[in-house]
Scaffold this motif. Structure first.
Motif, PDB file in Angstrom:
ATOM      1  N   ALA A 156       0.921  -1.147  -0.029  1.00 22.36           N
ATOM      2  CA  ALA A 156       0.175  -0.114   0.174  1.00 22.36           C
ATOM      3  C   ALA A 156       0.848   1.198   0.086  1.00 22.36           C
ATOM      4  N   LEU A 157       0.486   2.286  -0.717  1.00 20.06           N
ATOM      5  CA  LEU A 157       1.334   3.668  -0.786  1.00 20.06           C
ATOM      6  C   LEU A 157       0.981   4.059   0.570  1.00 20.06           C
ATOM      7  N   ASN A 158       2.457   4.700   1.072  1.00 19.63           N
ATOM      8  CA  ASN A 158       2.323   5.422   2.519  1.00 19.63           C
ATOM      9  C   ASN A 158       2.335   6.892   2.178  1.00 19.63           C
ATOM     10  N   ASP A 159       2.577   7.829   3.102  1.00 16.54           N
ATOM     11  CA  ASP A 159       2.494   9.017   2.985  1.00 16.54           C
ATOM     12  C   ASP A 159       3.482   9.769   2.084  1.00 16.54           C
ATOM     13  N   GLN A 160       4.544   8.821   1.785  1.00 16.87           N
ATOM     14  CA  GLN A 160       5.439   9.482   0.956  1.00 16.87           C
ATOM     15  C   GLN A 160       5.589   8.871  -0.491  1.00 16.87           C
ATOM     16  N   ASN A 161       4.288   8.237  -0.819  1.00 15.40           N
ATOM     17  CA  ASN A 161       3.882   7.671  -1.906  1.00 15.40           C
ATOM     18  C   ASN A 161       5.086   6.508  -2.360  1.00 15.40           C
ATOM     19  N   MET A 162       5.316   5.903  -1.301  1.00 18.45           N
ATOM     20  CA  MET A 162       6.261   4.612  -1.597  1.00 18.45           C
ATOM     21  C   MET A 162       5.409   3.662  -1.218  1.00 18.45           C
ATOM     22  N   TYR A 163       5.593   2.413  -1.597  1.00 17.53           N
ATOM     23  CA  TYR A 163       4.889   1.104  -1.322  1.00 17.53           C
ATOM     24  C   TYR A 163       5.600   0.728  -0.033  1.00 17.53           C
ATOM     25  N   GLU A 164       4.895   0.070   0.887  1.00 16.58           N
ATOM     26  CA  GLU A 164       5.265  -0.623   2.115  1.00 16.58           C
ATOM     27  C   GLU A 164       4.447  -1.888   2.227  1.00 16.58           C
ATOM     28  N   GLN A 165       4.803  -2.627   2.755  1.00 21.83           N
ATOM     29  CA  GLN A 165       4.095  -4.063   2.850  1.00 21.83           C
ATOM     30  C   GLN A 165       3.133  -3.838   3.837  1.00 21.83           C
ATOM     31  N   HIS A 166       1.860  -3.970   3.571  1.00 21.39           N
ATOM     32  CA  HIS A 166       0.697  -3.865   4.397  1.00 21.39           C
ATOM     33  C   HIS A 166       0.368  -5.156   5.230  1.00 21.39           C
ATOM     34  N   ASP A 167       0.419  -6.281   4.274  1.00 20.01           N
ATOM     35  CA  ASP A 167      -0.025  -7.503   4.789  1.00 20.01           C
ATOM     36  C   ASP A 167       0.551  -8.528   4.196  1.00 20.01           C
ATOM     37  N   MET A 168       0.899  -9.718   4.556  1.00 14.42           N
ATOM     38  CA  MET A 168       1.360 -10.971   3.853  1.00 14.42           C
ATOM     39  C   MET A 168       1.065 -12.316   4.499  1.00 14.42           C
ATOM     40  N   GLN A 169       0.715 -13.152   3.863  1.00 15.36           N
ATOM     41  CA  GLN A 169       0.351 -14.364   4.191  1.00 15.36           C
ATOM     42  C   GLN A 169       0.685 -15.506   3.291  1.00 15.36           C
ATOM     43  N   LYS A 170       1.182 -16.657   4.040  1.00 16.26           N
ATOM     44  CA  LYS A 170       1.750 -17.920   3.184  1.00 16.26           C
ATOM     45  C   LYS A 170       0.748 -19.113   3.780  1.00 16.26           C
ATOM     46  N   ASN A 171       0.237 -19.815   2.821  1.00 16.63           N
ATOM     47  CA  ASN A 171      -0.553 -20.898   3.148  1.00 16.63           C
ATOM     48  C   ASN A 171      -1.871 -21.054   3.799  1.00 16.63           C
ATOM     49  N   LYS A 172      -1.856 -20.087   4.935  1.00 18.49           N
ATOM     50  CA  LYS A 172      -2.935 -19.887   5.714  1.00 18.49           C
ATOM     51  C   LYS A 172      -3.298 -18.668   6.278  1.00 18.49           C
ATOM     52  N   GLY A 173      -4.334 -18.220   6.726  1.00 26.10           N
ATOM     53  CA  GLY A 173      -4.416 -16.742   7.427  1.00 26.10           C
ATOM     54  C   GLY A 173      -5.064 -15.913   6.545  1.00 26.10           C
ATOM     55  N   GLU A 174      -5.792 -14.764   6.963  1.00 20.27           N
ATOM     56  CA  GLU A 174      -6.500 -13.678   6.358  1.00 20.27           C
ATOM     57  C   GLU A 174      -5.477 -12.727   5.859  1.00 20.27           C
ATOM     58  N   VAL A 175      -5.757 -12.175   4.688  1.00 23.68           N
ATOM     59  CA  VAL A 175      -5.170 -11.015   4.271  1.00 23.68           C
ATOM     60  C   VAL A 175      -6.079  -9.925   3.946  1.00 23.68           C
ATOM     61  N   THR A 176      -5.696  -8.717   4.624  1.00 27.22           N
ATOM     62  CA  THR A 176      -6.673  -7.648   4.498  1.00 27.22           C
ATOM     63  C   THR A 176      -6.126  -6.388   3.574  1.00 27.22           C
TER      64      THR A 176
END
Length: 188
Positions: free
Chosen positions: A151-171
């Motif tokens: 997701a874009l942050n306040d500096q218009n750079m991507y930062e990882q908002h969420d990450m899941q592998k195999n199981k779990g919810e991604v938002t």
């Protein structure tokens, strides 16, 4: 992701080729790239994500488009246009629709990786989408059963908002309350 031609061309030359071809072609920095045909697993994952996103945005002022649909990335901060064909685009600014494609910046883009296009989606497109201001970029990796949300942050750079592998919810940061169980995405 293979180059269609090794020499550079203008966007007008690209449009001439694109009109005469059913091949999925993207135009980036003067070069044309050919997208691979999606695998069965890729198509299943893409369909599940389309259904989830589609249900969420129903009744909202956003629209979902899936490949093949040309997106001509264009904004006032970047001088060049690029033509991409994301697996899923969610567009909340309807002013850029033309009969042939969307011209502007989608709010959210999802790319489902294929073995042959990983670096293109993980590096090239991540930087392109960030520079053009795509608010959220989802990378879905069927080989690792992983979903990464940038997701874009306040500096218009991507930062990882969420990450899941195999199981779990991604938002989603962009769409409050939107969540996907990764087990549902990757199970047949």
């Amino acid at each position: 992701m293979n180059q269609y031609r090794t020499d550079s061309m203008t966007i007008d030359e690209y449009f001439q080729i694109r009109e005469k071809s059913d091949t999925l072609l993207e135009y980036i920095d003067g070069f044309v790239y050919m997208s691979p045909s999606p695998s069965t697993k890729h198509q299943r994952i893409s369909r599940k994500l389309e259904n989830k996103f589609g249900s969420y945005i129903e009744g909202k002022s956003c629209e979902l488009f899936h490949a093949p649909y040309d997106i001509e990335l264009k904004n006032e901060k970047v001088k060049d246009s690029k033509i991409v064909i994301p697996d899923i685009s969610i567009i909340c600014d309807e002013s850029g629709f033309t009969d042939a494609r969307y011209v502007g910046v989608p709010s959210l883009i999802v790319e489902v990786l294929s073995p042959s296009n990983q670096s293109h989606d993980l590096i090239t497109k991540l930087n392109i989408y960030m520079n053009y201001g795509v608010k959220e970029y989802w990378i879905v990796n069927p080989m690792l059963n992983a979903v990464v949300v940038y997701a874009l942050n306040d500096q218009n750079m991507y930062e990882q908002h969420d990450m899941q592998k195999n199981k779990g919810e991604v938002t989603s940061r962009l769409f409050e309350g939107f969540r996907i169980d990764t087990a549902d995405v990757f199970n047949n």
